[in-house]
Design a protein around this motif. Structure first.
Motif, PDB file in Angstrom:
ATOM      1  N   ARG A  48       0.799  -1.312   0.077  1.00 37.25           N
ATOM      2  CA  ARG A  48       0.077   0.009   0.062  1.00 37.25           C
ATOM      3  C   ARG A  48       0.926   1.383   0.060  1.00 37.25           C
ATOM      4  O   ARG A  48       0.920   2.014  -0.934  1.00 37.25           O
ATOM      5  CB  ARG A  48      -0.968   0.074   1.367  1.00 37.25           C
ATOM      6  CG  ARG A  48      -1.886  -1.062   1.142  1.00 37.25           C
ATOM      7  CD  ARG A  48      -3.104  -0.738   0.102  1.00 37.25           C
ATOM      8  NE  ARG A  48      -3.820   0.694   0.585  1.00 37.25           N
ATOM      9  CZ  ARG A  48      -4.641   1.020   1.616  1.00 37.25           C
ATOM     10  NH1 ARG A  48      -5.257  -0.006   2.537  1.00 37.25           N
ATOM     11  NH2 ARG A  48      -4.958   2.132   1.693  1.00 37.25           N
ATOM     12  N   ARG A  51       4.295   1.320  -2.353  1.00 36.20           N
ATOM     13  CA  ARG A  51       3.791   1.180  -3.807  1.00 36.20           C
ATOM     14  C   ARG A  51       3.288   2.566  -4.130  1.00 36.20           C
ATOM     15  O   ARG A  51       3.448   3.091  -5.399  1.00 36.20           O
ATOM     16  CB  ARG A  51       2.680   0.058  -3.974  1.00 36.20           C
ATOM     17  CG  ARG A  51       2.510  -0.106  -5.563  1.00 36.20           C
ATOM     18  CD  ARG A  51       1.579  -1.322  -5.728  1.00 36.20           C
ATOM     19  NE  ARG A  51       2.233  -2.417  -5.331  1.00 36.20           N
ATOM     20  CZ  ARG A  51       1.731  -3.792  -5.495  1.00 36.20           C
ATOM     21  NH1 ARG A  51       0.533  -3.849  -5.281  1.00 36.20           N
ATOM     22  NH2 ARG A  51       2.669  -4.668  -5.155  1.00 36.20           N
ATOM     23  N   SER A  52       2.313   2.998  -3.261  1.00 40.44           N
ATOM     24  CA  SER A  52       1.836   4.479  -3.517  1.00 40.44           C
ATOM     25  C   SER A  52       2.877   5.536  -3.723  1.00 40.44           C
ATOM     26  O   SER A  52       2.811   6.453  -4.523  1.00 40.44           O
ATOM     27  CB  SER A  52       0.648   4.686  -2.706  1.00 40.44           C
ATOM     28  OG  SER A  52      -0.552   4.151  -2.892  1.00 40.44           O
ATOM     29  N   TYR A  53       3.616   5.575  -2.887  1.00 38.38           N
ATOM     30  CA  TYR A  53       5.039   6.619  -2.913  1.00 38.38           C
ATOM     31  C   TYR A  53       5.522   6.374  -3.838  1.00 38.38           C
ATOM     32  O   TYR A  53       6.104   7.616  -4.485  1.00 38.38           O
ATOM     33  CB  TYR A  53       5.644   6.029  -1.398  1.00 38.38           C
ATOM     34  CG  TYR A  53       6.880   7.355  -1.099  1.00 38.38           C
ATOM     35  CD1 TYR A  53       6.561   8.328  -0.467  1.00 38.38           C
ATOM     36  CD2 TYR A  53       8.135   7.030  -1.627  1.00 38.38           C
ATOM     37  CE1 TYR A  53       7.490   9.230  -0.144  1.00 38.38           C
ATOM     38  CE2 TYR A  53       9.057   7.887  -1.459  1.00 38.38           C
ATOM     39  CZ  TYR A  53       8.882   8.986  -0.865  1.00 38.38           C
ATOM     40  OH  TYR A  53       9.779  10.004  -0.676  1.00 38.38           O
ATOM     41  N   ARG A  55       4.879   5.300  -6.818  1.00 43.48           N
ATOM     42  CA  ARG A  55       3.903   5.692  -8.090  1.00 43.48           C
ATOM     43  C   ARG A  55       3.723   7.100  -8.200  1.00 43.48           C
ATOM     44  O   ARG A  55       3.181   7.534  -9.278  1.00 43.48           O
ATOM     45  CB  ARG A  55       2.961   4.922  -8.496  1.00 43.48           C
ATOM     46  CG  ARG A  55       3.154   3.417  -8.470  1.00 43.48           C
ATOM     47  CD  ARG A  55       1.972   2.502  -8.767  1.00 43.48           C
ATOM     48  NE  ARG A  55       2.363   1.213  -8.962  1.00 43.48           N
ATOM     49  CZ  ARG A  55       1.549   0.168  -9.081  1.00 43.48           C
ATOM     50  NH1 ARG A  55       0.394   0.203  -8.688  1.00 43.48           N
ATOM     51  NH2 ARG A  55       1.825  -1.076  -9.174  1.00 43.48           N
ATOM     52  N   ALA A  56       3.693   7.755  -7.167  1.00 42.30           N
ATOM     53  CA  ALA A  56       3.033   9.137  -7.039  1.00 42.30           C
ATOM     54  C   ALA A  56       3.750  10.205  -7.809  1.00 42.30           C
ATOM     55  O   ALA A  56       5.223  10.048  -7.894  1.00 42.30           O
ATOM     56  CB  ALA A  56       2.905   9.582  -5.713  1.00 42.30           C
ATOM     57  N   SER A  59       4.902  13.416  -3.408  1.00 43.03           N
ATOM     58  CA  SER A  59       4.409  12.863  -2.181  1.00 43.03           C
ATOM     59  C   SER A  59       4.924  13.406  -0.931  1.00 43.03           C
ATOM     60  O   SER A  59       6.098  14.234  -0.863  1.00 43.03           O
ATOM     61  CB  SER A  59       4.866  11.261  -1.897  1.00 43.03           C
ATOM     62  OG  SER A  59       6.017  11.009  -2.018  1.00 43.03           O
ATOM     63  N   THR A  77      -0.524  12.170  -1.613  1.00 41.70           N
ATOM     64  CA  THR A  77       0.356  12.409  -2.710  1.00 41.70           C
ATOM     65  C   THR A  77      -0.532  13.037  -3.730  1.00 41.70           C
ATOM     66  O   THR A  77      -1.620  13.429  -3.477  1.00 41.70           O
ATOM     67  CB  THR A  77       0.340  11.044  -3.325  1.00 41.70           C
ATOM     68  OG1 THR A  77      -0.878  10.247  -3.474  1.00 41.70           O
ATOM     69  CG2 THR A  77       1.203   9.975  -2.570  1.00 41.70           C
ATOM     70  N   ASP A  79      -1.193  12.533  -7.429  1.00 43.14           N
ATOM     71  CA  ASP A  79      -1.231  11.467  -8.506  1.00 43.14           C
ATOM     72  C   ASP A  79      -1.752  11.861  -9.979  1.00 43.14           C
ATOM     73  O   ASP A  79      -2.611  12.712  -9.949  1.00 43.14           O
ATOM     74  CB  ASP A  79      -2.080  10.371  -7.975  1.00 43.14           C
ATOM     75  CG  ASP A  79      -1.501   9.791  -6.904  1.00 43.14           C
ATOM     76  OD1 ASP A  79      -0.350   9.194  -6.530  1.00 43.14           O
ATOM     77  OD2 ASP A  79      -2.503   9.913  -5.737  1.00 43.14           O
ATOM     78  N   ASN A 118      -3.544   9.796   1.745  1.00 47.64           N
ATOM     79  CA  ASN A 118      -3.552   8.218   1.501  1.00 47.64           C
ATOM     80  C   ASN A 118      -3.722   7.668   2.878  1.00 47.64           C
ATOM     81  O   ASN A 118      -4.415   6.725   3.224  1.00 47.64           O
ATOM     82  CB  ASN A 118      -2.324   7.688   0.994  1.00 47.64           C
ATOM     83  CG  ASN A 118      -2.182   7.921  -0.527  1.00 47.64           C
ATOM     84  OD1 ASN A 118      -2.822   7.487  -1.302  1.00 47.64           O
ATOM     85  ND2 ASN A 118      -1.460   9.029  -0.892  1.00 47.64           N
TER      86      ASN A 118
END
Length: 191
Positions: A48, A51-53, A55-56, A59, A77, A79, A118
């Motif tokens: 979670r 991965r989000s960090y 792809r942003a 952040s 983030t 995005d 997030n």
């Protein structure tokens, strides 16, 4: 807020310090979920937050510490949602046939970029000190600095009514149920 507690912005990608807190958050969400709690088994720091960090577009990680020990954090983030509007994470429950129940609403004016708070988590024993409000305010200030992302989303896990009410009381509005009600989406547009 207790004067022994400091808030730092994580620098140079140093988000590992949030691993334990993020995993506690996932366990907290599972324990409170009324719908499909087993789905949280696949959610953790690596799947979670990390991965989000990675792809942003941008952040920010705020870490609250007492005597150098993390006790809470907020992860935000910016995005590019133009390509991910209809994406399904591996852990997400599949929608009923013909119904799309994903992260983002089917608004005609949905922007290509959006802000997202997030995660916001305060370890038990540190709640009710105003720390959540402080982290929330700092995260919103950072998100508001991105003029090309005029909407901010916060996704709240089912069963976490306290969090949902917290965000609604701070100017967010309910948008839609995500993945059949597994998550509730809230949003705020820049005025």
């Amino acid at each position: 807020m207790d004067n022994r507690i400091t808030i730092e912005v994580a620098q140079d990608g140093n988000i590992e310090q949030c691993r334990e807190l993020c995993n506690e958050l996932m366990a907290f969400q599972k324990a409170n979920a009324q719908l499909r709690p087993e789905l949280f088994d696949a959610m953790n720091f690596d799947t979670r937050m990390k991965r989000s960090y990675e792809r942003a577009l941008a952040s920010q990680v705020l870490v609250a510490k007492e005597d150098g020990v993390p006790v809470g954090y907020a992860f935000s983030t910016i995005d590019d949602i133009s390509q991910s509007r209809h994406a399904y994470p591996d852990w997400a429950p599949r929608a009923e046939q013909g119904a799309y129940l994903g992260f983002y609403p089917d608004w005609d004016d949905l922007p290509d970029k959006a802000g997202c708070l997030n995660n916001l988590y305060i370890r038990d024993g540190y709640r009710h000190l105003g720390l959540g409000s402080k982290l929330f305010g700092m995260a919103m200030d950072w998100l508001d600095g991105f003029r090309d992302a005029d909407v901010v989303f916060i996704f709240v896990s089912n069963g976490n009514e306290a969090a949902l009410n917290f965000y609604l009381s701070r100017g967010f509005a309910f948008s839609h149920d995500v993945f059949g009600g597994f998550i509730q989406a809230t949003y705020r547009r820049r005025t």
